[in-house]
Design an enzyme around this catalytic site. Structure first.
Site, PDB file in Angstrom:
ATOM      1  N   GLU A 291      -0.807  29.509-117.544  1.00  0.00           N
ATOM      2  CA  GLU A 291      -1.700  28.428-117.652  1.00  0.00           C
ATOM      3  C   GLU A 291      -2.739  29.183-118.853  1.00  0.00           C
ATOM      4  O   GLU A 291      -3.438  30.241-118.522  1.00  0.00           O
ATOM      5  CB  GLU A 291      -2.809  28.034-116.709  1.00  0.00           C
ATOM      6  CG  GLU A 291      -2.194  27.363-115.603  1.00  0.00           C
ATOM      7  CD  GLU A 291      -1.593  25.953-115.827  1.00  0.00           C
ATOM      8  OE1 GLU A 291      -2.499  25.488-116.829  1.00  0.00           O
ATOM      9  OE2 GLU A 291      -0.672  25.614-115.330  1.00  0.00           O
TER      10      GLU A 291
ATOM     11  N   CYS B  76     -11.059  25.726-119.842  1.00  0.00           N
ATOM     12  CA  CYS B  76      -9.621  25.742-120.367  1.00  0.00           C
ATOM     13  C   CYS B  76      -9.472  24.524-120.979  1.00  0.00           C
ATOM     14  O   CYS B  76      -8.753  24.309-121.753  1.00  0.00           O
ATOM     15  CB  CYS B  76      -8.448  26.312-119.355  1.00  0.00           C
ATOM     16  SG  CYS B  76      -8.745  25.283-118.068  1.00  0.00           S
TER      17      CYS B  76
HETATM   18  P1  NAP Z   1      -7.188  37.282-120.562  1.00  0.00           P
HETATM   19  O1  NAP Z   1      -7.999  38.405-121.190  1.00  0.00           O
HETATM   20  O2  NAP Z   1      -5.877  36.882-120.845  1.00  0.00           O
HETATM   21  O3  NAP Z   1      -7.336  37.576-118.920  1.00  0.00           O
HETATM   22  C1  NAP Z   1      -7.042  37.027-117.986  1.00  0.00           C
HETATM   23  C2  NAP Z   1      -6.441  37.777-116.740  1.00  0.00           C
HETATM   24  O4  NAP Z   1      -5.329  38.710-116.993  1.00  0.00           O
HETATM   25  C3  NAP Z   1      -7.546  38.461-116.293  1.00  0.00           C
HETATM   26  O5  NAP Z   1      -7.534  38.641-114.930  1.00  0.00           O
HETATM   27  C4  NAP Z   1      -7.325  39.921-116.759  1.00  0.00           C
HETATM   28  O6  NAP Z   1      -7.904  40.873-116.175  1.00  0.00           O
HETATM   29  C5  NAP Z   1      -5.925  39.787-116.546  1.00  0.00           C
HETATM   30  N1  NAP Z   1      -5.084  40.801-117.488  1.00  0.00           N
HETATM   31  C6  NAP Z   1      -5.420  41.146-118.784  1.00  0.00           C
HETATM   32  N2  NAP Z   1      -4.388  42.054-119.331  1.00  0.00           N
HETATM   33  C7  NAP Z   1      -3.736  42.269-118.092  1.00  0.00           C
HETATM   34  C8  NAP Z   1      -2.761  43.114-117.986  1.00  0.00           C
HETATM   35  N3  NAP Z   1      -2.029  43.891-118.898  1.00  0.00           N
HETATM   36  N4  NAP Z   1      -2.139  43.275-116.874  1.00  0.00           N
HETATM   37  C9  NAP Z   1      -2.312  42.518-115.717  1.00  0.00           C
HETATM   38  N5  NAP Z   1      -3.460  41.580-115.712  1.00  0.00           N
HETATM   39  C10 NAP Z   1      -3.964  41.700-117.264  1.00  0.00           C
HETATM   40  O7  NAP Z   1      -8.067  36.091-120.529  1.00  0.00           O
HETATM   41  P2  NAP Z   1      -9.753  35.833-120.146  1.00  0.00           P
HETATM   42  O8  NAP Z   1     -10.565  36.400-121.537  1.00  0.00           O
HETATM   43  O9  NAP Z   1     -10.106  36.371-118.864  1.00  0.00           O
HETATM   44  O10 NAP Z   1      -9.779  34.221-120.154  1.00  0.00           O
HETATM   45  C11 NAP Z   1     -10.347  33.335-121.024  1.00  0.00           C
HETATM   46  C12 NAP Z   1      -8.874  32.576-121.720  1.00  0.00           C
HETATM   47  O11 NAP Z   1      -8.264  32.022-120.517  1.00  0.00           O
HETATM   48  C13 NAP Z   1      -9.290  31.661-122.693  1.00  0.00           C
HETATM   49  O12 NAP Z   1      -8.618  31.528-123.593  1.00  0.00           O
HETATM   50  C14 NAP Z   1      -9.133  30.444-121.748  1.00  0.00           C
HETATM   51  O13 NAP Z   1      -8.501  29.433-122.465  1.00  0.00           O
HETATM   52  C15 NAP Z   1      -7.924  30.878-120.805  1.00  0.00           C
HETATM   53  N6  NAP Z   1      -8.012  29.650-119.517  1.00  0.00           N
HETATM   54  C16 NAP Z   1      -7.021  28.905-119.477  1.00  0.00           C
HETATM   55  C17 NAP Z   1      -7.085  28.202-118.314  1.00  0.00           C
HETATM   56  C18 NAP Z   1      -5.890  27.292-117.681  1.00  0.00           C
HETATM   57  O14 NAP Z   1      -6.001  26.788-116.738  1.00  0.00           O
HETATM   58  N7  NAP Z   1      -4.874  27.080-118.756  1.00  0.00           N
HETATM   59  C19 NAP Z   1      -7.926  28.404-117.196  1.00  0.00           C
HETATM   60  C20 NAP Z   1      -9.153  29.045-117.589  1.00  0.00           C
HETATM   61  C21 NAP Z   1      -9.185  29.959-118.733  1.00  0.00           C
HETATM   62  P3  NAP Z   1      -8.932  41.811-116.682  1.00  0.00           P
HETATM   63  O15 NAP Z   1     -10.271  40.751-116.683  1.00  0.00           O
HETATM   64  O16 NAP Z   1      -9.493  42.888-115.611  1.00  0.00           O
HETATM   65  O17 NAP Z   1      -8.810  42.157-117.898  1.00  0.00           O
END
Ligand code: NAP
Length: 688
Positions: free
Chosen positions: A257, A296
């Site tokens: 997602e 999101c």
């Molecule tokens: P993100 O940086 O992609 O992180 C998402 C998750 O992935 C976090 O738990 C992060 O952990 C983890 N992660 C990052 N790099 C990783 C790796 N190499 N290996 C394993 N896990 C890893 O996104 P975010 O900044 O937290 O969230 C914001 C984004 O999410 C926005 O762009 C939003 O649109 C999207 N979003 C989408 C939905 C949906 O349902 N489609 C819902 C909510 C948000 P860490 O925090 O420890 O880095």
């Protein structure tokens, strides 16, 4: 006092005492919690999930796990205020936290009740009906869904640390998978508080839910073919993780997602002053201000007719100017902060990209002044509305997601152009079409559904009850194609099925009955001297069957049934007209056949059958004419033990397969009847 060091829950132990990274309040920058420095042994966590949690979960059936989920939801609901208090550090208002805290708990309740309503009291879901694969009907095929016997790893975004965790946990738990959850670090203190509460409840089998604070290390490299990974976050991280060599090599499902540039379209039929105009403005405003735009599903692109753009911009400016921003604890504050300083920087950078070549209709310069103590160190961001007059040629507005209170108005000249603009998002979680014209709604959905996970059609009729553009619902699919990650979550019981393995099974009807737990026609039946309706729930077995006596249908039956029902349809009463039908003669009412069959198979005296609550899959297969002789076979098809509820006598659900045949052995009517059957009274059970 230094803020607490968060702990991971791995292999039944809380791990973590040395501080690593500080996590700060989004409201005033104060240190709220710290991650732990200790490295986690993911091999141990997985081993614990496989050896300890999995057998305990599989010793239960779908119904029992759903019942546990309900108890857990009730437990958390009683303690929700603690969670609200922790959630406030994320910069959320009470309304924002409601989505996260009660929205998350509500999703547990929803899956508990869907599981209890729709799943069997076993671990096999039968996706029937079975299909004959040979001429004699003794070799058939069907599909079953069974637990995968693996572990679910859930990686979540920072914006909804509780809802994001629970909406994934609920269906995977019902499906019988132990879960390892990795919340986004920035708001992991909320997820930790919730997991601690769950662990303290003692309601779940040990290891059913493990928690990672910080990095997931080599976890994905250690997964097996039976496991699954679900991810919510940015498209970039999704793209990186889905090609993890171990996941690819082992074909481990990866559900993503990701971010998406969701749109709302104001249709060309809507004029200022009409209810739909206000609904559109309200929806765009709400999606900008709720959760400070960190949803999101938020509307990033508001697509409006060129002729209406000034009126829409003016209405939005007016609303945005009134919103009080600051510490949600301050009276009257309606919009809180972004979740962290990192996010504040990130959104500012994205906004700069979006602003290039576009007008800022409302922004920081329009009186942005957050209220509250220490808010200067918080992560507040001014609601910002941009205007793009050339959206067909501006790529940034369809590509750059500023994950905050930022939205872009874009203009169109005809409806086809509006739909083309919507599609330029290359796949979104959700889109809204605001119109009062059904033909426009139908045109929009036919086109836009290919690019969206969910579409809201909003008008004055739906408005009063509309759940809004931005709210994913447990019963509706969440997840969109393309840019939105290509995944699917929620959507009713299908979310549970995502965590099950589907297998086609071939064999004789008797074998398929034993395998699926559902009687398959042609399989062996058991006939007993005791009528099936005289048995308690515990005594009834799938395949228990009754072949009734016969009854010859007479003209008097048809006339009497016409008199009772008032149904004088020509096919039953007009000899001349009936001659010209495909049957060539008068036939009995189908509902008479149903009623007569009930008369054949019921056992009239009071007994364990408490209610007949419906029919499924009814078909009148062949006509019944005057002089035909019918007979019914009633066979226990399915039995579901939903446990006992305090508000009703102990009972179970029994579905009966009914086949009504004529004197030639041809099927004339076919259906399932659904009954509630009492469980044996405790006193009798004790004696037995
Ligand atoms: P993100 O940086 O992609 O992180 C998402 C998750 O992935 C976090 O738990 C992060 O952990 C983890 N992660 C990052 N790099 C990783 C790796 N190499 N290996 C394993 N896990 C890893 O996104 P975010 O900044 O937290 O969230 C914001 C984004 O999410 C926005 O762009 C939003 O649109 C999207 N979003 C989408 C939905 C949906 O349902 N489609 C819902 C909510 C948000 P860490 O925090 O420890 O880095």
């Amino acid at each position: 006092m230094s803020p607490p060091v968060l702990q991971s829950l791995i292999a039944g132990r809380w791990v973590g005492s040395s501080a690593a990274r500080g996590l700060h309040s989004a409201v005033n920058g104060r240190l709220v919690a710290q991650t732990h420095a200790e490295e986690l042994d993911f091999g141990e966590g997985l081993d614990f999930a496989r050896r300890q949690a999995l057998p305990s979960l599989l010793a239960l059936d779908y119904q029992q796990r759903a019942a546990m989920l309900k108890a857990l939801a009730a437990y958390l609901m009683e303690r929700k205020e603690e969670l609200y208090a922790i959630s406030a550090h994320t910069g959320a208002t009470r309304a924002d936290s409601w989505i996260d805290v009660e929205g998350g708990i509500g999703t547990l309740f929803a899956y508990a009740s869907m599981g209890r309503r729709e799943l069997p009291s076993s671990n096999v879901v039968h996706e029937g009906p079975a299909t004959p694969l040979g001429k004699q009907g003794q070799f058939m095929g069907t599909h079953v869904l069974v637990p995968r016997r693996g572990v679910a790893v859930h990686i979540n975004a920072f914006n909804f640390p509780m809802w994001g965790m629970l909406e994934k946990f609920a269906p995977s738990f019902v499906a019988g998978m132990p879960c390892i959850v990795k919340p986004a670090t920035a708001t992991s203190y909320v997820a930790q508080a919730c997991v601690r509460m769950i662990e303290d409840s003692g309601l779940l089998p040990a290891g059913a839910l493990q928690l990672i604070i910080g990095s997931s290390g080599d976890l994905l490299d250690r997964l097996l073919e039976t496991d699954v990974v679900t991810f919510t976050g940015s498209a970039d991280t999704a793209a990186q993780l889905r090609v993890n060599p171990n996941l690819v090599r082992r074909s481990i499902p990866f559900n993503a997602e990701a971010d998406s540039l969701n749109c709302a379209i104001l249709a060309p039929d809507v004029q200022p002053g009409e209810p739909e105009f206000d609904l559109f403005v309200k929806e765009v405003f709400r999606e900008m201000s709720a959760k400070a735009g960190q949803k999101c599903t938020a509307i990033r692109r508001a697509i409006v007719p060129a002729s209406q753009v000034d009126a829409v911009a003016a209405a939005l400016r007016e609303r945005l100017a009134k919103v009080k921003i600051g510490d949600p604890a301050v009276e009257g504050v309606r919009m809180g902060a972004l979740a962290s300083k990192d996010q504040q920087r990130d959104v500012a950078e994205r906004l700069a990209q979006l602003a290039r070549g576009n007008e800022i209709v409302f922004g920081e310069r329009d009186g942005f002044a957050p209220v509250g103590e220490g808010v200067g160190d918080g992560a507040f961001f001014a609601p910002t509305l941009l205007l793009c007059r050339d959206a067909m040629h501006n790529e940034a507005v369809h590509n750059v997601e500023a994950f905050g209170p930022v939205s872009t108005l874009m203009t169109y000249h005809d409806f086809d152009e509006a739909l083309a603009l919507a599609a330029k998002g290359r796949g979104s979680l959700v889109g809204s079409v605001v119109t009062h014209t059904p033909a426009l709604a139908a045109q929009a959905v036919l086109h836009a559904a290919a690019f969206h996970g969910r579409l809201l059609v909003l008008d004055r009729e739906a408005a009063a009850e509309s759940t809004g553009h931005g709210s994913p619902l447990p019963m509706l699919k969440h997840g969109g194609p393309g840019r939105a990650g290509g995944g699917e979550e929620l959507g009713g019981i299908r979310a549970v099925k995502h965590y099950l393995q589907r297998c086609a099974v071939q064999g004789s009807p008797t074998m398929l009955t034993a395998i699926t737990g559902e009687y398959v026609r042609g399989g062996a039946v058991r006939e007993d001297v005791v009528h099936p309706f005289r048995k308690y729930f515990e005594e009834i077995q799938v395949g228990d069957s009754l072949l009734t006596h016969r009854r010859t249908v007479s003209e008097a039956d048809i006339v009497n049934f016409g008199g009772i029902s008032g149904d004088y349809f020509y096919m039953h009463f007009d000899e001349v007209a009936a001659k010209d039908t495909q049957f060539g003669k008068r036939i009995a009412h189908g509902y008479f056949v149903l009623s007569a069959a009930a008369g054949l198979f019921v056992s009239p005296a009071p007994g364990p059958v408490l209610a007949n609550y419906g029919l499924d899959t009814l078909r009148f297969v062949n006509p019944v004419a005057i002089g035909d002789t019918i007979q019914a076979r009633l066979t226990c098809k399915r039995r579901i033990d939903r446990g006992n509820r305090p508000d009703q006598p102990p009972q179970g659900v029994v579905a009966w397969d009914v086949q009504v045949t004529n004197q030639h052995g041809e099927l004339v009517a076919s259906y399932d009847i659904l009954t509630l059957v009492a469980k044996r009274p405790e006193a009798e059970a004790a004696q037995a």
